[in-house]
Write an enzyme that holds these catalytic residues in place. Sequence first.
Site, PDB file in Angstrom:
ATOM      1  CE  LYS A 120     121.350 -59.219  14.082  1.00 47.99           C
ATOM      2  NZ  LYS A 120     122.023 -58.120  13.429  1.00 47.99           N
ATOM      3  CG  ASP A 138     117.811 -55.184  12.611  1.00 45.05           C
ATOM      4  OD1 ASP A 138     116.757 -54.664  13.076  1.00 45.05           O
ATOM      5  OD2 ASP A 138     118.040 -55.215  11.406  1.00 45.05           O
TER       6      ASP A 138
END
Length: 210
Positions: A120, A138
Amino acid sequence: MNKAKRLEILTRLRDDNPNPTTELNFTTPFELLIAVLLSAQATDVGVNKATAKLYPVANTPQAILDLGLDGLKSYIKTIGLFNTKAVNTMKTCQMLVDLHGGEVPENRAALEALPGVGRKTANVVLNTAFGWPTIAVDTHIYRVSNRTKLAMGKTVDDVEQKLLKVVPKDFKVDVHHWLILHGRYTCVARKPKCGACIIEDLCEFKDKVE
Ligand code: SF4
């Protein structure tokens, strides 16, 4: 969800905010990398408060190494999990100096090899510092994508792959910002603000809240 509806959702989000960016404050790829590393399970506002004091003093890998572990901790101690984050930041700075001439590499594998940097974080840095069409999923993007049915998946990785597949090229660079901001301010976790939502008529969530 069909293609036309998906396109209309993305178009509306784009029209509403043509130049979206992260709410983390940064001026260089290194500042962004460290801010994202510090932001895990913390708010952007909290990270910005800490980096506003840290970066004028130290905003390069060598400068942070020169602060030392305790010196760095004194700047970030208001951020959750700061002990672990401080250790990872120091190790990351050392690797940047040793392997990358003190620069943030524009390379996924090299980024993911840095301590505290997962997929991420690498996606955010590649996207926001370097303009790659990566999509960092997310908790907000995961929720919005599943609720609306824009891109459904059981895990964040599933949703990322689905979004990469269905989002047209022109929208890819900015889509993660639009979805994060939509999830943070409108399609919030507990009580989504469907009555004030600009894509309410297109969203396929069954339990809308008016
Ligand atoms: S209509 Fe409600 S559930 Fe759907 S995207 Fe908007 S806020 Fe979220």
